[in-house]
Design a protein around this motif. Structure first.
Motif, short mmCIF file in Angstrom:
data_model
loop_
_atom_site.label_atom_id
_atom_site.label_comp_id
_atom_site.label_asym_id
_atom_site.label_seq_id
_atom_site.Cartn_x
_atom_site.Cartn_y
_atom_site.Cartn_z
N LEU A 106 0.83 -1.19 0.00
CA LEU A 106 0.00 0.00 0.00
C LEU A 106 0.87 1.25 0.00
CD1 LEU A 106 -2.65 -1.08 2.65
CD2 LEU A 106 -2.97 -0.98 0.18
N GLN A 107 0.49 2.21 -0.80
CA GLN A 107 1.18 3.49 -0.86
C GLN A 107 0.32 4.53 -0.15
OE1 GLN A 107 4.32 3.80 -2.13
NE2 GLN A 107 4.22 1.59 -2.41
N LEU A 108 0.48 4.64 1.16
CA LEU A 108 -0.35 5.51 1.97
C LEU A 108 0.52 6.45 2.79
CD1 LEU A 108 -2.94 2.85 3.25
CD2 LEU A 108 -3.27 4.52 1.44
N PRO A 109 -0.05 7.57 3.27
CA PRO A 109 0.75 8.50 4.07
C PRO A 109 1.34 7.83 5.30
CG PRO A 109 -1.38 9.46 3.47
CD PRO A 109 -1.44 8.01 3.07
N GLN A 110 2.55 8.20 5.64
CA GLN A 110 3.21 7.61 6.80
C GLN A 110 2.72 8.28 8.09
OE1 GLN A 110 5.52 4.97 7.20
NE2 GLN A 110 4.59 4.58 5.20
N ALA A 162 -9.09 4.98 0.84
CA ALA A 162 -9.84 3.74 1.06
C ALA A 162 -9.04 2.58 0.48
CB ALA A 162 -11.21 3.82 0.41
N HIS A 163 -8.95 1.48 1.22
CA HIS A 163 -8.22 0.31 0.75
C HIS A 163 -8.77 -0.94 1.46
CE1 HIS A 163 -5.81 -0.39 4.42
NE2 HIS A 163 -5.92 0.91 4.57
N PRO A 164 -8.44 -2.14 1.01
CA PRO A 164 -9.09 -3.34 1.54
C PRO A 164 -8.30 -4.11 2.60
CG PRO A 164 -8.04 -3.86 -0.54
CD PRO A 164 -7.76 -2.41 -0.27
N ASP A 165 -7.16 -3.60 3.09
CA ASP A 165 -6.29 -4.39 3.98
C ASP A 165 -6.52 -4.05 5.45
OD1 ASP A 165 -4.36 -5.82 5.25
OD2 ASP A 165 -2.65 -4.85 4.29
N PRO A 166 -7.24 -4.90 6.19
CA PRO A 166 -7.52 -4.58 7.60
C PRO A 166 -6.31 -4.76 8.51
CG PRO A 166 -8.36 -6.77 7.07
CD PRO A 166 -7.86 -6.17 5.78
N PHE A 167 -5.21 -5.34 7.98
CA PHE A 167 -4.03 -5.58 8.81
C PHE A 167 -3.02 -4.44 8.73
CE2 PHE A 167 -5.05 -10.21 7.62
CZ PHE A 167 -5.99 -10.29 8.63
N TYR A 168 -3.32 -3.44 7.92
CA TYR A 168 -2.42 -2.29 7.78
C TYR A 168 -2.56 -1.37 8.99
CZ TYR A 168 -0.26 1.90 5.78
OH TYR A 168 0.53 3.00 5.56
N LEU A 169 -1.48 -1.16 9.72
CA LEU A 169 -1.43 -0.21 10.85
C LEU A 169 -2.67 -0.33 11.75
CD1 LEU A 169 -0.02 3.00 9.11
CD2 LEU A 169 1.21 1.33 10.48
N PRO A 170 -2.86 -1.47 12.40
CA PRO A 170 -4.03 -1.61 13.28
C PRO A 170 -4.05 -0.50 14.33
CG PRO A 170 -2.39 -3.33 13.69
CD PRO A 170 -1.99 -2.65 12.43
N GLY A 171 -5.25 0.02 14.55
CA GLY A 171 -5.44 1.11 15.49
C GLY A 171 -5.37 2.49 14.88
N LEU A 172 -4.80 2.60 13.66
CA LEU A 172 -4.67 3.90 13.01
C LEU A 172 -5.63 4.07 11.85
CD1 LEU A 172 -0.80 4.45 12.95
CD2 LEU A 172 -2.45 4.90 14.77
N GLN A 173 -6.40 3.05 11.54
CA GLN A 173 -7.33 3.14 10.42
C GLN A 173 -8.69 2.59 10.84
OE1 GLN A 173 -6.27 0.67 7.08
NE2 GLN A 173 -6.20 -1.20 8.29
N ASP A 174 -9.72 3.11 10.18
CA ASP A 174 -11.07 2.60 10.39
C ASP A 174 -11.25 1.32 9.56
OD1 ASP A 174 -13.63 2.53 11.38
OD2 ASP A 174 -14.44 3.94 9.91
N ILE A 175 -12.04 0.40 10.09
CA ILE A 175 -12.40 -0.83 9.37
C ILE A 175 -13.92 -0.91 9.36
CG2 ILE A 175 -12.14 -3.34 9.24
CD1 ILE A 175 -9.69 -3.08 11.09
N THR A 176 -14.51 -1.04 8.19
CA THR A 176 -15.96 -1.05 8.09
C THR A 176 -16.42 -2.12 7.11
OG1 THR A 176 -16.22 0.45 6.21
CG2 THR A 176 -15.91 1.47 8.35
N ALA A 177 -17.71 -2.41 7.17
CA ALA A 177 -18.35 -3.26 6.17
C ALA A 177 -19.74 -2.71 5.90
CB ALA A 177 -18.45 -4.71 6.64
N HIS A 178 -20.23 -2.88 4.68
CA HIS A 178 -21.58 -2.46 4.36
C HIS A 178 -22.58 -3.25 5.21
CE1 HIS A 178 -19.54 -0.55 1.10
NE2 HIS A 178 -20.64 -0.17 0.48
N VAL A 179 -23.73 -2.66 5.41
CA VAL A 179 -24.76 -3.25 6.27
C VAL A 179 -25.76 -4.06 5.45
CG1 VAL A 179 -26.63 -2.71 7.89
CG2 VAL A 179 -24.50 -1.36 7.92
N ASP A 180 -26.08 -5.24 5.92
CA ASP A 180 -27.19 -6.03 5.37
C ASP A 180 -28.45 -5.57 6.09
OD1 ASP A 180 -29.16 -7.87 4.80
OD2 ASP A 180 -27.93 -9.65 5.16
N PHE A 181 -29.22 -4.68 5.45
CA PHE A 181 -30.39 -4.11 6.12
C PHE A 181 -31.52 -5.12 6.30
CE2 PHE A 181 -28.34 -0.06 5.05
CZ PHE A 181 -28.52 0.62 6.25
N THR A 182 -31.56 -6.14 5.47
CA THR A 182 -32.56 -7.18 5.70
C THR A 182 -32.28 -7.88 7.02
OG1 THR A 182 -32.88 -7.51 3.33
CG2 THR A 182 -33.54 -9.32 4.78
N ALA A 183 -31.03 -8.20 7.28
CA ALA A 183 -30.67 -8.84 8.55
C ALA A 183 -31.00 -7.94 9.73
CB ALA A 183 -29.19 -9.21 8.54
#
Length: 386
Positions: free
Chosen positions: A3-7, A279-300
């Motif tokens: 990933l090429q993200l700000p340090q 925005a990027h798909p790697d949840p293991f990048y800098l844990p604690g410094l990035q938000d991790i989200t998923a879309h909501v299943d509104f039916t559920a």
């Protein structure tokens, strides 16, 4: 993938390394594997080091993402009138979960005062120490505001949750050759990696028509968010028993009904991370410094509400909800002739309502007890799509 993200600054990087070590120790204590939901919970909420419990800015130009209340005060002003209609049927109090910078609360409280909407108490449940401090500073002029650490045991009135469900830990499941597997997290060679284990059948019960999904299909399921909705039901039921008054929860978030959530093109799931407006798909990048989200299943979420005793009050796109609640009228209180003031507001309304922006991706689920939305919402309602 590199990933090429700000340090981050050195102190932030050191905090992330401490959280990485904490999570790695948790994995070691659990025989080398934890669920992704547990990883996400620690990455976001571990005391002192989790993304929402640490000290870094989350919102705005210095943070990682921007939410609707940060875009324009018209969002909160419009929501104040929608909440006012529901409070008149229940009780004059609001409970907001995850209040961000406090901007939404400020706009609602200001509009209620200006428009004569009766609001006696505004409570905020906030897990982030950094955000709570910002909220307390911003809302210091409103004595009716208080902060809570958890659900009150009973409540009547209006609950607000803007982008709350998407930040709740999700479980990952992937369809194997013979059965569904739960995709968890291991720690190998000083890094986090995915690892699959046999799946509890209850996890995939959320997925309609799961038997017809292809082998290798990866998706998220939402037991924590469903549990949150169930706890709302208990809180409203206790409030109704105590006071004879019900209430409603208005939940804004990005997501889909189940018929769209589990399409072929989403075979890799919807998990997404946000770091410094990237925005990027790697949840293991800098844990604690990035938000991790998923879309909501509104039916559920709707099923969880109804199973717990709540009533479906409404479901529609964010654009439909805001326009039915009077967003256009709020905008036209500023004269188009005053282009300097009007154009930024009009551009903000466009962002909130355009199908190409937030208008269709964001949905609004309203569930509750003993309340109804005003008639103008009826023609916007899409509950049948759930």
């Amino acid at each position: 993938m590199q990933l090429q993200l700000p340090q981050p600054i050195p102190d932030a990087l050191a905090a992330s390394h401490k959280l990485q070590n904490l999570i790695a120790e948790e994995i070691r204590r659990h025989d080398g594997w934890i669920s992704f939901a547990r990883y996400m919970e620690l990455a976001l909420y571990a005391p002192d080091f989790g993304y929402y419990s640490g000290g870094a800015a989350k919102l705005g130009k210095d943070g990682d993402f921007t939410t609707a209340p940060e875009i324009t005060s018209l969002f909160g002003e419009t929501l104040a009138h929608a909440a006012g209609d529901l409070m008149r049927q229940s009780a004059p109090q609001i409970l907001e979960f995850g209040a961000g910078t406090g901007k939404l609360a400020l706009d609602i409280l200001t509009e209620c005062a200006a428009a004569g909407i009766h609001l006696e108490h505004y409570a905020i449940v906030e897990l982030s120490g950094e955000l709570r401090a910002r909220q307390q500073q911003l809302l210091a002029g409103f004595p009716q505001v208080s902060w809570l650490d958890d659900f009150p045991p009973a409540f009547s009135g209006v609950v607000l949750g803007n982008e709350v469900l998407d930040a709740m830990p999700v479980s990952l499941v992937v369809k194997g050759e013979h059965a569904w597997l739960e995709r968890g997290v291991a720690y190998t060679d000083d890094k986090f990696v995915y690892a699959d284990r046999p799946c509890d059948a209850a996890l995939v019960a959320q997925i309609p028509d799961e038997a017809n999904l292809p082998v290798g299909y990866l998706t998220e399921v939402h037991p924590v968010a469903a549990g949150f909705v169930g706890t709302l039901a208990e809180m409203f039921a206790a409030g109704l028993e105590q006071s004879g008054k019900g209430g409603a929860a208005i939940l804004f978030d990005y997501g889909f009904p189940a018929s769209e959530y589990y399409l072929d093109q989403r075979s890799e799931g919807t998990l997404m991370c946000h770091y410094r407006h990237h925005a990027h798909p790697d949840p293991f990048y800098l844990p604690g410094l990035q938000d991790i989200t998923a879309h909501v299943d509104f039916t559920a979420m709707a099923y969880a509400a109804v199973r717990s005793g709540l009533e479906m009050v409404g479901y529609m796109s964010q654009a439909a909800f805001l326009l039915a609640a009077g967003l256009g009228d709020r905008l036209l209180q500023t004269s188009p002739a005053d282009a300097r003031v009007y154009l930024p507001k009009a551009n903000a309304v466009q962002k909130l309502t355009s199908p190409a922006e937030m208008g269709e991706l964001f949905k609004v689920l309203v569930v509750g007890l003993g309340v109804q939305l005003p008639d103008q919402f009826d023609r916007m309602d899409q509950s049948h799509r759930l």
